[in-house]
Design a protein around this motif. Structure first.
Motif, PDB file in Angstrom:
ATOM      1  N   GLY A 162       0.779  -1.232   0.000  1.00  0.00           N
ATOM      2  CA  GLY A 162       0.000   0.000   0.000  1.00  0.00           C
ATOM      3  C   GLY A 162       0.810   1.282   0.000  1.00  0.00           C
ATOM      4  O   GLY A 162       0.242   2.377  -0.075  1.00  0.00           O
ATOM      5  N   ALA A 163       2.140   1.181   0.068  1.00  0.00           N
ATOM      6  CA  ALA A 163       2.999   2.373   0.087  1.00  0.00           C
ATOM      7  C   ALA A 163       3.674   2.549  -1.275  1.00  0.00           C
ATOM      8  O   ALA A 163       4.164   1.582  -1.862  1.00  0.00           O
ATOM      9  CB  ALA A 163       4.067   2.249   1.170  1.00  0.00           C
ATOM     10  N   LEU A 164       3.687   3.803  -1.747  1.00  0.00           N
ATOM     11  CA  LEU A 164       4.280   4.077  -3.059  1.00  0.00           C
ATOM     12  C   LEU A 164       5.795   3.879  -3.010  1.00  0.00           C
ATOM     13  O   LEU A 164       6.477   4.442  -2.151  1.00  0.00           O
ATOM     14  CB  LEU A 164       3.960   5.520  -3.472  1.00  0.00           C
ATOM     15  CG  LEU A 164       4.373   5.912  -4.881  1.00  0.00           C
ATOM     16  CD1 LEU A 164       3.586   5.140  -5.933  1.00  0.00           C
ATOM     17  CD2 LEU A 164       4.185   7.432  -5.079  1.00  0.00           C
ATOM     18  N   ARG A 165       6.326   3.073  -3.920  1.00  0.00           N
ATOM     19  CA  ARG A 165       7.766   2.831  -3.993  1.00  0.00           C
ATOM     20  C   ARG A 165       8.399   3.490  -5.223  1.00  0.00           C
ATOM     21  O   ARG A 165       9.504   3.996  -5.162  1.00  0.00           O
ATOM     22  CB  ARG A 165       8.042   1.321  -4.059  1.00  0.00           C
ATOM     23  CG  ARG A 165       7.765   0.552  -2.776  1.00  0.00           C
ATOM     24  CD  ARG A 165       8.909   0.663  -1.798  1.00  0.00           C
ATOM     25  NE  ARG A 165       8.689  -0.160  -0.611  1.00  0.00           N
ATOM     26  CZ  ARG A 165       9.174  -1.410  -0.462  1.00  0.00           C
ATOM     27  NH1 ARG A 165       9.895  -1.964  -1.435  1.00  0.00           N
ATOM     28  NH2 ARG A 165       8.946  -2.085   0.645  1.00  0.00           N
ATOM     29  N   GLN A 166       7.739   3.383  -6.358  1.00  0.00           N
ATOM     30  CA  GLN A 166       8.295   3.918  -7.605  1.00  0.00           C
ATOM     31  C   GLN A 166       7.164   4.598  -8.371  1.00  0.00           C
ATOM     32  O   GLN A 166       6.046   4.070  -8.424  1.00  0.00           O
ATOM     33  CB  GLN A 166       8.879   2.797  -8.479  1.00  0.00           C
ATOM     34  CG  GLN A 166      10.070   2.068  -7.877  1.00  0.00           C
ATOM     35  CD  GLN A 166      10.652   1.045  -8.854  1.00  0.00           C
ATOM     36  OE1 GLN A 166      10.331  -0.133  -8.779  1.00  0.00           O
ATOM     37  NE2 GLN A 166      11.477   1.504  -9.786  1.00  0.00           N
ATOM     38  N   ARG A 167       7.480   5.744  -8.984  1.00  0.00           N
ATOM     39  CA  ARG A 167       6.480   6.437  -9.788  1.00  0.00           C
ATOM     40  C   ARG A 167       7.196   7.326 -10.788  1.00  0.00           C
ATOM     41  O   ARG A 167       8.154   8.035 -10.443  1.00  0.00           O
ATOM     42  CB  ARG A 167       5.588   7.302  -8.897  1.00  0.00           C
ATOM     43  CG  ARG A 167       4.482   8.041  -9.662  1.00  0.00           C
ATOM     44  CD  ARG A 167       3.669   8.916  -8.698  1.00  0.00           C
ATOM     45  NE  ARG A 167       2.725   9.783  -9.406  1.00  0.00           N
ATOM     46  CZ  ARG A 167       1.478   9.445  -9.709  1.00  0.00           C
ATOM     47  NH1 ARG A 167       1.018   8.258  -9.392  1.00  0.00           N
ATOM     48  NH2 ARG A 167       0.670  10.297 -10.334  1.00  0.00           N
ATOM     49  N   THR A 168       6.751   7.273 -12.040  1.00  0.00           N
ATOM     50  CA  THR A 168       7.323   8.125 -13.072  1.00  0.00           C
ATOM     51  C   THR A 168       6.290   8.326 -14.165  1.00  0.00           C
ATOM     52  O   THR A 168       5.196   7.769 -14.120  1.00  0.00           O
ATOM     53  CB  THR A 168       8.601   7.485 -13.663  1.00  0.00           C
ATOM     54  OG1 THR A 168       9.296   8.439 -14.489  1.00  0.00           O
ATOM     55  CG2 THR A 168       8.269   6.274 -14.535  1.00  0.00           C
ATOM     56  N   THR A 169       6.638   9.147 -15.142  1.00  0.00           N
ATOM     57  CA  THR A 169       5.900   9.161 -16.400  1.00  0.00           C
ATOM     58  C   THR A 169       6.831   8.617 -17.480  1.00  0.00           C
ATOM     59  O   THR A 169       8.065   8.702 -17.367  1.00  0.00           O
ATOM     60  CB  THR A 169       5.452  10.581 -16.779  1.00  0.00           C
ATOM     61  OG1 THR A 169       6.601  11.422 -16.822  1.00  0.00           O
ATOM     62  CG2 THR A 169       4.440  11.120 -15.777  1.00  0.00           C
ATOM     63  N   LEU A 170       6.238   8.068 -18.531  1.00  0.00           N
ATOM     64  CA  LEU A 170       7.047   7.410 -19.565  1.00  0.00           C
ATOM     65  C   LEU A 170       7.941   8.392 -20.302  1.00  0.00           C
ATOM     66  O   LEU A 170       8.946   7.993 -20.906  1.00  0.00           O
ATOM     67  CB  LEU A 170       6.140   6.666 -20.550  1.00  0.00           C
ATOM     68  CG  LEU A 170       5.272   5.565 -19.936  1.00  0.00           C
ATOM     69  CD1 LEU A 170       4.430   4.912 -21.031  1.00  0.00           C
ATOM     70  CD2 LEU A 170       6.117   4.524 -19.220  1.00  0.00           C
ATOM     71  N   GLY A 171       7.588   9.674 -20.249  1.00  0.00           N
ATOM     72  CA  GLY A 171       8.424  10.685 -20.896  1.00  0.00           C
ATOM     73  C   GLY A 171       9.822  10.785 -20.309  1.00  0.00           C
ATOM     74  O   GLY A 171      10.705  11.390 -20.925  1.00  0.00           O
TER      75      GLY A 171
END
Ligand code: MN
Length: 228
Positions: A162-171
């Motif tokens: 439930g905790a965010l580990r990785q996040r990005t946009t494909l750009g």
């Protein structure tokens, strides 16, 4: 055919919204394709020399299935990645021609035995034992390319317990998908059924037994599972 031992079953992935399945031929992966992740690994991005490695087709784990904690490691890492599935192949493709070979998209984890990778890097050994182990490629159901819009603003992310580990946009990718496929096709004749893991953003970290993960390619695919 009179085989001397039973032939291996065909690895395959479900197709979202369908009873049909996508047969997996090979799994190609690109390394260091997000600059911030390359930095967190103490590496530099070489724009003209993409780093490729492979996993066996039978390393796939389907959505909802447990991932057994692998042998020979004490540092299993997650790397969330967009996965591209090819419906056709070819060699020496232009980026435009390569993009036209895409059958669909999914989201996956390039599971990594980080301790073994550190040893391999230190000794200039290949990465196979760090990357190409059994059950090292959980992948979501695939969605056909014509059913989704994937672009530079598409969000790729991973939550663990439930905790965010990785996040990005494909750009943020160093090499976009047509460039990756073009470069791969200069090294291998690509074929229908090949999967391509397109690199992970920053935030890679360890998975423990019992952890639940949820990977998402926004608007396209979700992968959920548990480390057993
Ligand atoms: Mn990776």
């Amino acid at each position: 055919m009179n085989y001397v031992i039973p032939p291996s079953p065909v690895s395959s992935l479900p197709v979202a919204g369908s009873d049909a399945r996508f047969p997996v031929r090979r799994i190609f992966c690109i390394g260091r394709n997000y600059a911030e992740h390359a930095r967190e690994m103490g590496a530099t991005v070489e724009k003209d020399a993409p780093l490729f490695f492979c996993k066996p087709a039978d390393a796939v784990v389907t959505d909802g299935a447990d991932v057994p904690y692998p042998q020979a490691t004490a540092d299993l890492h997650h790397e969330v990645e967009m996965v591209v599935a090819l419906g056709d192949g070819g060699r020496d493709l232009t980026p435009e021609a390569a993009a036209a070979r895409i059958w669909g998209y999914g989201v996956g984890l390039d599971l990594t035995r980080r301790d073994l990778q550190a040893v391999a890097k230190a000794r200039s050994h290949p990465w196979d034992v760090a990357k190409a182990f059994d059950h090292s490629a959980p992948v979501s159901a695939l969605v056909p390319a014509d059913a989704v819009t994937i672009g530079p603003d598409t969000v790729l992310q991973l939550e663990v317990n439930g905790a965010l580990r990785q996040r990005t946009t494909l750009g943020e990718m160093v090499h976009d998908v047509p460039e990756i496929l073009c470069a791969l096709s200069k090294l291998f004749e690509l074929k229908a059924g090949d999967l391509v893991f397109t690199g992970t953003p920053a935030g890679v970290a360890a998975l423990q037994r019992g952890d639940r993960f949820r990977a998402e390619l926004a608007g396209a695919a979700v992968l959920e599972g548990r480390v057993a």
